[in-house]
Scaffold this motif. Structure first.
Motif, short mmCIF file in Angstrom:
data_model
loop_
_atom_site.label_atom_id
_atom_site.label_comp_id
_atom_site.label_asym_id
_atom_site.label_seq_id
_atom_site.Cartn_x
_atom_site.Cartn_y
_atom_site.Cartn_z
N PHE A 37 -79.46 1.46 -142.78
CA PHE A 37 -79.78 0.41 -141.82
C PHE A 37 -79.41 -0.99 -142.32
O PHE A 37 -78.69 -1.72 -141.64
N ILE A 38 -79.88 -1.36 -143.50
CA ILE A 38 -79.62 -2.70 -144.03
C ILE A 38 -78.11 -2.92 -144.24
O ILE A 38 -77.58 -3.95 -143.82
N PRO A 39 -77.38 -1.96 -144.85
CA PRO A 39 -75.93 -2.17 -144.98
C PRO A 39 -75.23 -2.33 -143.63
O PRO A 39 -74.31 -3.12 -143.49
N GLU A 40 -75.69 -1.59 -142.64
CA GLU A 40 -75.09 -1.72 -141.30
C GLU A 40 -75.38 -3.09 -140.71
O GLU A 40 -74.52 -3.69 -140.06
N LEU A 41 -76.56 -3.61 -140.94
CA LEU A 41 -76.90 -4.95 -140.45
C LEU A 41 -76.02 -6.02 -141.06
O LEU A 41 -75.74 -7.04 -140.42
N THR A 95 -91.96 -0.57 -147.42
CA THR A 95 -91.18 -0.66 -146.18
C THR A 95 -91.39 -2.01 -145.52
O THR A 95 -90.42 -2.68 -145.13
N ILE A 96 -92.64 -2.41 -145.37
CA ILE A 96 -92.94 -3.70 -144.74
C ILE A 96 -92.34 -4.85 -145.54
O ILE A 96 -91.74 -5.77 -144.97
N ASP A 97 -92.45 -4.79 -146.86
CA ASP A 97 -91.87 -5.86 -147.69
C ASP A 97 -90.36 -5.95 -147.51
O ASP A 97 -89.80 -7.04 -147.38
N ASP A 104 -88.37 -9.11 -145.85
CA ASP A 104 -87.26 -9.78 -146.54
C ASP A 104 -86.03 -9.87 -145.65
O ASP A 104 -85.28 -10.84 -145.71
N THR A 105 -85.83 -8.85 -144.83
CA THR A 105 -84.64 -8.80 -143.97
C THR A 105 -84.82 -9.61 -142.69
O THR A 105 -83.91 -10.33 -142.29
N PHE A 106 -85.99 -9.50 -142.05
CA PHE A 106 -86.19 -10.11 -140.73
C PHE A 106 -87.12 -11.31 -140.72
O PHE A 106 -87.26 -11.96 -139.70
N GLY A 107 -87.77 -11.58 -141.84
CA GLY A 107 -88.69 -12.71 -141.89
C GLY A 107 -89.80 -12.57 -140.87
O GLY A 107 -90.45 -11.53 -140.79
N ASP A 108 -90.00 -13.60 -140.05
CA ASP A 108 -91.05 -13.58 -139.04
C ASP A 108 -90.66 -12.81 -137.79
O ASP A 108 -91.43 -12.75 -136.84
N ARG A 109 -89.47 -12.24 -137.76
CA ARG A 109 -88.99 -11.51 -136.59
C ARG A 109 -89.23 -10.01 -136.75
O ARG A 109 -88.43 -9.19 -136.35
N LEU A 110 -90.37 -9.63 -137.32
CA LEU A 110 -90.75 -8.24 -137.52
C LEU A 110 -92.01 -7.96 -136.71
O LEU A 110 -93.05 -8.59 -136.91
N ILE A 111 -91.90 -7.02 -135.79
CA ILE A 111 -93.04 -6.59 -134.98
C ILE A 111 -93.46 -5.23 -135.54
O ILE A 111 -92.74 -4.24 -135.38
N SER A 112 -94.60 -5.20 -136.22
CA SER A 112 -95.04 -3.98 -136.87
C SER A 112 -96.48 -4.12 -137.32
O SER A 112 -96.95 -5.24 -137.56
N ARG A 113 -97.17 -3.02 -137.45
CA ARG A 113 -98.49 -3.05 -138.05
C ARG A 113 -98.33 -3.60 -139.47
O ARG A 113 -97.44 -3.17 -140.19
N PHE A 114 -99.11 -4.57 -139.83
CA PHE A 114 -99.06 -5.27 -141.12
C PHE A 114 -97.85 -6.21 -141.22
O PHE A 114 -97.60 -6.74 -142.28
N GLY A 115 -97.12 -6.41 -140.14
CA GLY A 115 -96.00 -7.34 -140.15
C GLY A 115 -96.46 -8.70 -139.63
O GLY A 115 -97.61 -8.87 -139.23
N PRO A 116 -95.56 -9.67 -139.61
CA PRO A 116 -95.91 -11.02 -139.13
C PRO A 116 -96.37 -11.02 -137.67
O PRO A 116 -97.23 -11.80 -137.30
N VAL A 117 -95.79 -10.14 -136.85
CA VAL A 117 -96.22 -9.99 -135.46
C VAL A 117 -96.76 -8.57 -135.32
O VAL A 117 -96.03 -7.59 -135.52
#
Length: 107
Positions: free
Chosen positions: A6-10, A33-35, A39-52
């Motif tokens: 995923f990250i290499p494709e991004l 995983t969350i960390d 690191d990859t999406f910053g505040d643009r992460l929607i997830s349990r324990f994520g910024p959103v």
């Protein structure tokens, strides 16, 4: 999968405006995983324990839960992929074939 695929494709795309969303499944919310996703999406992460925080009963996200993932899985596994490469090829093909009109009708 996130680290090796995923990250290499991004890195091949401009993701400065891209948001990443995942559900609250325990395997998706491991600290490592969350960390990595933070690191990859910053505040643009929607997830349990994520910024959103993941909104589990959100009306606008339910089509993803109840249609899209089931639709994708039904096509990805139709020929029973036996290798990771075959599975990845199927996922790429199915996602690429989804037409915007289909998503508009779902929403």
């Amino acid at each position: 999968m996130i680290t090796n695929f995923f990250i290499p494709e991004l890195n091949n795309h401009d993701v400065q405006e891209l948001w990443f969303q995942q559900d609250g499944a325990t395997c998706h919310t491991a600290r490592a995983t969350i960390d990595l996703l933070k690191d990859t999406f910053g505040d643009r992460l929607i997830s349990r324990f994520g910024p959103v925080n993941w909104p589990p009963k959100s009306c606008d996200l339910r089509p993803l839960d109840y249609f899209l993932w089931g639709y994708v899985k039904s096509l990805v596994y139709v020929d029973k992929p036996q290798t990771l490469d075959h599975l990845e090829d199927n996922i790429r093909r199915v996602i690429a074939d989804i037409r915007p009109q289909m998503l508009e009708k779902v929403i």
